[in-house]
Design a protein around this motif. Structure first.
Motif, PDB file in Angstrom:
ATOM      1  N   ASP A 153       0.870  -1.181   0.000  1.00 32.26           N
ATOM      2  CA  ASP A 153       0.000   0.000   0.000  1.00 32.26           C
ATOM      3  C   ASP A 153       0.903   1.226   0.000  1.00 32.26           C
ATOM      4  O   ASP A 153       1.956   1.226   0.650  1.00 32.26           O
ATOM      5  CB  ASP A 153      -0.883   0.017   1.247  1.00 32.26           C
ATOM      6  CG  ASP A 153      -1.811  -1.187   1.288  1.00 32.26           C
ATOM      7  OD1 ASP A 153      -2.249  -1.618   0.198  1.00 32.26           O
ATOM      8  OD2 ASP A 153      -2.086  -1.687   2.392  1.00 32.26           O
ATOM      9  N   VAL A 154       0.452   2.256  -0.705  1.00 31.81           N
ATOM     10  CA  VAL A 154       1.348   3.393  -0.922  1.00 31.81           C
ATOM     11  C   VAL A 154       0.589   4.707  -0.812  1.00 31.81           C
ATOM     12  O   VAL A 154      -0.544   4.815  -1.285  1.00 31.81           O
ATOM     13  CB  VAL A 154       1.960   3.273  -2.352  1.00 31.81           C
ATOM     14  CG1 VAL A 154       2.716   4.526  -2.719  1.00 31.81           C
ATOM     15  CG2 VAL A 154       2.861   2.061  -2.473  1.00 31.81           C
ATOM     16  N   ILE A 155       1.220   5.693  -0.170  1.00 29.58           N
ATOM     17  CA  ILE A 155       0.695   7.064  -0.232  1.00 29.58           C
ATOM     18  C   ILE A 155       1.646   7.861  -1.116  1.00 29.58           C
ATOM     19  O   ILE A 155       2.864   7.812  -0.921  1.00 29.58           O
ATOM     20  CB  ILE A 155       0.628   7.713   1.169  1.00 29.58           C
ATOM     21  CG1 ILE A 155      -0.540   7.131   1.966  1.00 29.58           C
ATOM     22  CG2 ILE A 155       0.462   9.222   1.065  1.00 29.58           C
ATOM     23  CD1 ILE A 155      -0.772   7.793   3.306  1.00 29.58           C
ATOM     24  N   VAL A 156       1.076   8.570  -2.078  1.00 31.79           N
ATOM     25  CA  VAL A 156       1.899   9.362  -2.991  1.00 31.79           C
ATOM     26  C   VAL A 156       1.524  10.830  -2.846  1.00 31.79           C
ATOM     27  O   VAL A 156       0.361  11.196  -3.012  1.00 31.79           O
ATOM     28  CB  VAL A 156       1.644   8.938  -4.460  1.00 31.79           C
ATOM     29  CG1 VAL A 156       2.385   9.838  -5.423  1.00 31.79           C
ATOM     30  CG2 VAL A 156       2.047   7.482  -4.663  1.00 31.79           C
ATOM     31  N   ILE A 157       2.518  11.641  -2.522  1.00 29.22           N
ATOM     32  CA  ILE A 157       2.276  13.088  -2.480  1.00 29.22           C
ATOM     33  C   ILE A 157       3.170  13.703  -3.540  1.00 29.22           C
ATOM     34  O   ILE A 157       4.398  13.670  -3.439  1.00 29.22           O
ATOM     35  CB  ILE A 157       2.564  13.658  -1.080  1.00 29.22           C
ATOM     36  CG1 ILE A 157       1.617  12.982  -0.082  1.00 29.22           C
ATOM     37  CG2 ILE A 157       2.349  15.173  -1.048  1.00 29.22           C
ATOM     38  CD1 ILE A 157       2.054  13.073   1.336  1.00 29.22           C
TER      39      ILE A 157
ATOM     40  N   VAL B 227      -5.188  -6.601  -1.841  1.00 24.73           N
ATOM     41  CA  VAL B 227      -5.061  -5.808  -3.078  1.00 24.73           C
ATOM     42  C   VAL B 227      -4.294  -4.531  -2.753  1.00 24.73           C
ATOM     43  O   VAL B 227      -4.673  -3.798  -1.830  1.00 24.73           O
ATOM     44  CB  VAL B 227      -6.464  -5.470  -3.641  1.00 24.73           C
ATOM     45  CG1 VAL B 227      -6.347  -4.615  -4.893  1.00 24.73           C
ATOM     46  CG2 VAL B 227      -7.242  -6.743  -3.906  1.00 24.73           C
ATOM     47  N   PRO B 228      -3.209  -4.243  -3.471  1.00 24.33           N
ATOM     48  CA  PRO B 228      -2.450  -3.020  -3.138  1.00 24.33           C
ATOM     49  C   PRO B 228      -3.292  -1.770  -3.355  1.00 24.33           C
ATOM     50  O   PRO B 228      -4.016  -1.666  -4.341  1.00 24.33           O
ATOM     51  CB  PRO B 228      -1.260  -3.064  -4.111  1.00 24.33           C
ATOM     52  CG  PRO B 228      -1.614  -4.050  -5.161  1.00 24.33           C
ATOM     53  CD  PRO B 228      -2.609  -4.995  -4.572  1.00 24.33           C
ATOM     54  N   MET B 229      -3.164  -0.847  -2.401  1.00 30.57           N
ATOM     55  CA  MET B 229      -3.912   0.408  -2.514  1.00 30.57           C
ATOM     56  C   MET B 229      -2.924   1.553  -2.672  1.00 30.57           C
ATOM     57  O   MET B 229      -1.919   1.612  -1.965  1.00 30.57           O
ATOM     58  CB  MET B 229      -4.762   0.623  -1.268  1.00 30.57           C
ATOM     59  CG  MET B 229      -5.529   1.928  -1.293  1.00 30.57           C
ATOM     60  SD  MET B 229      -6.629   2.099   0.120  1.00 30.57           S
ATOM     61  CE  MET B 229      -8.063   1.206  -0.420  1.00 30.57           C
ATOM     62  N   ILE B 230      -3.225   2.448  -3.587  1.00 29.01           N
ATOM     63  CA  ILE B 230      -2.351   3.610  -3.777  1.00 29.01           C
ATOM     64  C   ILE B 230      -3.193   4.869  -3.640  1.00 29.01           C
ATOM     65  O   ILE B 230      -4.174   5.056  -4.360  1.00 29.01           O
ATOM     66  CB  ILE B 230      -1.577   3.516  -5.131  1.00 29.01           C
ATOM     67  CG1 ILE B 230      -0.845   4.814  -5.437  1.00 29.01           C
ATOM     68  CG2 ILE B 230      -2.460   3.155  -6.296  1.00 29.01           C
ATOM     69  CD1 ILE B 230       0.135   4.694  -6.590  1.00 29.01           C
TER      70      ILE B 230
END
Ligand SMILES: Nc1ncnc2c1ncn2[C@@H]1O[C@H](COP(=O)(O)OP(=O)(O)OP(=O)(O)O)[C@@H](O)[C@H]1O
Length: 877
Positions: free
Chosen positions: A109-113, A249-252
């Motif tokens: 899981d990823v947070i993208v800024i 399930v990967p979450m972005i």
């Protein structure tokens, strides 16, 4: 007896007031400490990142976490690189993209800024193409979804959306695809409402996941999850169920901005507490930030805006003007039209057809300026917006960063201009005071505006807790030299505060403007204070009052009527200290004396290039024309769906002349679709300009100014580093070398290319090697088959070449029709030298109708559903 009791009650009341003031002040202090705490934590985290980067010798975006080096090699590297170039037409990754893709591909899981225009879409679209099954993308606005689906379809990617505009048949086929894996649906877009409200949809998703076909979940504009964010959407709160239902399930989650507090909220709400985080810089080096004083006279303020646009954007480059209210939008648009600018208003209170038509005309460069409320916001995908002007103050630094950030998403120079007048403060404060940290945020942007010396860019770095980077002369305070006098206005401040106290003592309420008027008239008459009034202009007195509010010496108080909220000035916590002279309290105001001039260029400092408009030249200009024509002839898709500005810049510098060379720059998919026309355009150009080795036709700032560093292309850098105003020499590419060697050689070469194209086109028509690919494409995606006539020189008129506004063109007539729609009765008197009196009652305060932007945004979301089919229809026309 009773009078004694009354006296006691008065004392208790007084003390209570004091305690409340103290509580208020402590709460404010707590708020600011929390903010500082978050910023410091983020700074510490980024220092650690830098240290890790130094140790590992990786780039700044490199991320190593839990023992995984996301910049390293992975089994999908080659496939990813192939899809990146040949499907998306992207030559190399930007900061963090590669790492994010690797993390998602690894199931994390990823947070993208990542700043606006940074390339967030690729971070989930590329893994969606690499992984098996369907990716679910949640996006808040239909217009955003629609643009994305159109763009992906144009690339031949199977993408759909499930919204209220989806037909029953489409819905059926999407559900079949989810349930049974029929078809090859790679990316499915939905609004958060769908997840929150449709059990049927969630049950189909479950089936999809059960069959191992839910490839990833992407949450776009993820800041909408948080109440601390600038655009909270309640439905986003429900998205937590996704991780619960689909833990593997990967979450972005992607957003352009998120303070530490918003990030914490995101993690918790989306239930991805153990996610990877990738933060790219908030810096937008191509944006020039400027704050100008807004003239009190409404008409003069519009004159200023109009001459800015006419002087610097005479080639009708696109722009946005943001206004406070719907009425103001209509008036400002009408006034700009009177001054010869093709402008139209846009707000939530318009018929869907009209709004859609305005949006469409602007998106396709038929209208230069949209004058909108903040309702015209998140859905804007236009990459070549060259200027964003704020006619009125934004409600926070964060919203200003977002709104102004709609400029220059293509990475080319753009200008963000904010008109500030202290008297605009109560208009905003009466709207935001009930919001969490509403006033705190508003005062932060007021400080930003009041400052005449501090770097604007640094304010953003501080706000988002990022290490300060060089501005390179890309804001007014860094670019211009002006004499700023730090003026001591303590005496004036004391006199103003005394006046507020006196009026409060007799329970008389004063607005900022009433205080200014009363103070000026009384001090002028006073024997002792007459000089004080002479020292400061009326505007300066407004600024002193706002400064006192920002310093907590005065404060704003709000009173409601049935229709409006009024803002008044009252005593803040620090008033005693100032009046009694304790603690040597001084009040200072930065006052600019004389005119400003451009600063001498320092080593790092480039000229303020955004002072000028920006356009393509040479071959770049020919390719710009070509993409406009191709977009129009391919069913009215956006020009940047044909070629991005980065593509044009690369093509103009590298001048590919064979299909293979072209594919190396724009990838196979785009080359397959438009390659013939592009090669004809390049070869024609080279034939006509055999000696063109200069600049390569990259973007240039007209009037001899240097261009700033554009997007991360070699050419952009080269142009930025040009030491003089002369056009820069093209890099020694194969082609430019060839051209330099002698025109005769090139002419032969270009002729033979034409012959080749003629032959290949004939072959194409007969058996058509590339027809195989095209046969799978929907007619709407690719439009009429113009690729069949590549040898015919494309000499369609260049839309952007319409220079000065001609009143008789249909475009202008359209605009006039818009003007006719503004009811005269709603027009403010722009000539009045009023202090926003148009919105104020005669005596008792500053009244603002509740036309607030949130209302606008909500309305937009709902009515946009209706607009979609219209938008599609208009686009096809
Ligand atoms: N690595 C790259 N190299 C060149 N161009 C790129 C790259 N990645 C993305 N782009 C292009 O940059 C533009 C902006 O990308 P995208 O729309 O994904 O930005 P974004 O981060 O979602 O911005 P916003 O928040 O404003 O929507 C697009 O034209 C995209 O094709």
């Amino acid at each position: 007896m009773e009078s004694d009791l009354k006296q006691q009650l008065r004392l208790v009341d007084q003390e209570l007031h004091q305690v409340q003031d103290q509580i208020q002040s402590l709460l404010q202090h707590q708020e600011s400490l929390l903010e500082q705490q978050a910023e410091l934590q983020q700074l510490i985290a980024s220092c650690r990142d830098v240290a890790a980067h130094d140790e590992n010798g990786n780039g700044p975006g490199a991320s190593k976490s839990g023992g995984v080096n996301w910049s390293g090699s992975f089994e999908w590297d080659n496939r990813a690189a192939d899809i990146r170039l040949n499907l998306f037409g992207i030559k190399s990754y930007r900061q963090n993209q590669h790492e994010i893709i690797n993390a998602v591909m690894s199931g994390r899981d990823v947070i993208v800024i990542m700043a606006a225009g940074g390339g967030k879409s690729l971070c989930y679209q590329l893994p969606a193409m690499l992984r098996t099954g369907t990716a679910l993308v949640i996006s808040p606005l239909l217009s955003l979804i629609q643009d994305q689906v159109m763009g992906l379809t144009a690339l031949g990617i199977s993408a759909s959306m499930l919204t209220s505009t989806t037909t029953k048949d489409e819905e059926k086929s999407i559900y079949k695809s989810l349930e049974k894996g029929e078809g090859d649906l790679k990316i499915l877009y939905v609004t958060p409402e769908k997840v929150a409200k449709s059990k049927r949809f969630v049950s189909k998703l479950e089936k999809c996941n059960h069959g191992g076909r839910l490839s990833l979940i992407a949450i776009d504009e993820a800041h909408c999850c948080s109440q601390w964010g600038h655009d909270f959407r309640p439905d986003y709160k429900q998205l937590g169920i996704l991780k619960k239902q689909f833990p593997r399930v990967p979450m972005i989650a992607l957003t352009a901005t998120a303070t530490e507090r918003v990030q914490t909220d995101l993690r918790e709400m989306l239930q991805i507490t153990r996610c990877e985080k990738f933060v790219s810089t908030v810096n937008r080096p191509n944006l020039f930030y400027e704050v100008r004083e807004k003239k009190a006279n409404g008409s003069a303020a519009i004159d200023d805006i109009a001459s800015f646009i006419l002087d610097k954007y005479s080639k009708k480059e696109s722009g946005i003007v943001y206004c406070f209210s719907r009425k103001e939008c209509e008036q400002v648009a009408a006034e700009l039209r009177k001054r010869g600018i093709s402008a139209a208003h846009y707000h939530a209170d318009m018929k869907p057809e009209t709004r859609s038509s305005v949006h469409m005309r602007w998106s396709t460069n038929k209208l230069q300026v949209i004058v909108g409320t903040v309702a015209f916001g998140m859905g804007i995908n236009k990459p070549d917006v060259r200027f964003v002007i704020h006619h009125s103050l934004s409600k926070s630094l964060e919203t200003y960063y977002q709104e102004s950030g709609r400029a220059g998403r293509d990475g080319l120079p753009a200008h963000c201009l904010l008109y500030f007048r202290p008297a605009d403060l109560p208009r905003q404060s009466s709207m935001v005071f009930a919001e969490m940290a509403g006033l705190h945020n508003l005062y932060a942007i007021c400080r930003f505006c009041q400052s005449k010396q501090a770097c604007r860019r640094a304010a953003f770095f501080r706000h988002f807790g990022e290490k300060i980077q060089k501005c390179n002369g890309m804001c007014d305070n860094c670019a211009f030299t002006k004499e700023v006098v730090d003026t001591d206005v303590t005496e004036h401040a004391r006199s103003l505060v005394s006046m507020v106290k006196e009026s409060n003592d007799v329970e008389q309420k004063l607005t900022i403007l009433q205080l200014v008027e009363q103070w000026r008239s009384q001090t002028k008459k006073s024997d002792t204070d007459a000089q004080l009034a002479k020292d400061l202009s009326k505007d300066d007195v407004e600024r002193v009052i706002v400064q006192l509010i920002l310093d907590g010496i005065l404060k704003e108080e709000f009173a409601h009527t049935a229709y409006a909220t009024n803002a008044y000035v009252a005593l803040g916590t620090g008033w005693r200290g100032l009046l009694q002279g304790t603690g040597n309290r001084k009040v200072k105001l930065e006052i600019v004396k004389g005119a400003q001039s451009a600063k001498k260029k320092s080593k790092a400092n480039t000229a303020p290039i955004s002072e000028e408009g920006m356009t393509f030249s040479g071959l770049g200009s020919a390719l710009d024309d070509l993409r406009q024509n191709l977009a129009a002839s391919h069913g009215g898709i956006f020009p940047h769906s044909v070629l991005t500005s980065q593509h044009i810049s690369l093509l103009a510098s590298q001048k590919p002349v064979t299909m293979e060379e072209l594919e190396e720059v724009i990838g196979k998919r785009i080359a397959e679709q438009y390659g013939n026309e592009i090669l004809v355009s390049i070869t024609d150009y080279l034939e006509e300009h055999p000696a063109d080795t200069e600049n390569g036709g990259a973007w240039i700032a007209p009037k001899g100014k240097r261009a700033a560093e554009g997007p991360s292309t070699g050419q952009a850098k080269r142009v930025a580093k040009a030491p003089s105003d002369k056009p820069t020499k093209a890099p020694a590419t194969r082609q430019s070398k060839r051209v330099a060697e002698g025109p005769a050689h090139d002419a032969t070469k270009t002729r033979s290319i034409k012959n080749f194209l003629q032959k290949s086109t004939k072959a194409d028509t007969d058996v058509g090697p590339s027809n195989t690919a095209r046969s799978n494409q929907t007619p709407e995606s690719f439009g009429p088959s113009t690729t069949k006539t590549p040898t015919k020189r494309l000499s369609l008129p260049r839309p952007s070449a319409i220079s000065t506004p001609a009143p008789t063109t249909p475009k202008e007539e359209d605009v006039k029709q818009e003007a006719g729609k503004v009811p005269q009765s709603e027009c403010i008197d722009l000539d009045s030298d009023s202090e926003g009196e148009e919105d104020q009652p005669a005596l008792n305060g500053t009244v603002f109708k509740r036309e607030n932007e949130e209302e606008d945004v909500i309305e937009e979301t709902s009515s946009e559903e209706d607009e979609f089919s219209l938008f599609k229809r208009l686009k096809r026309q």
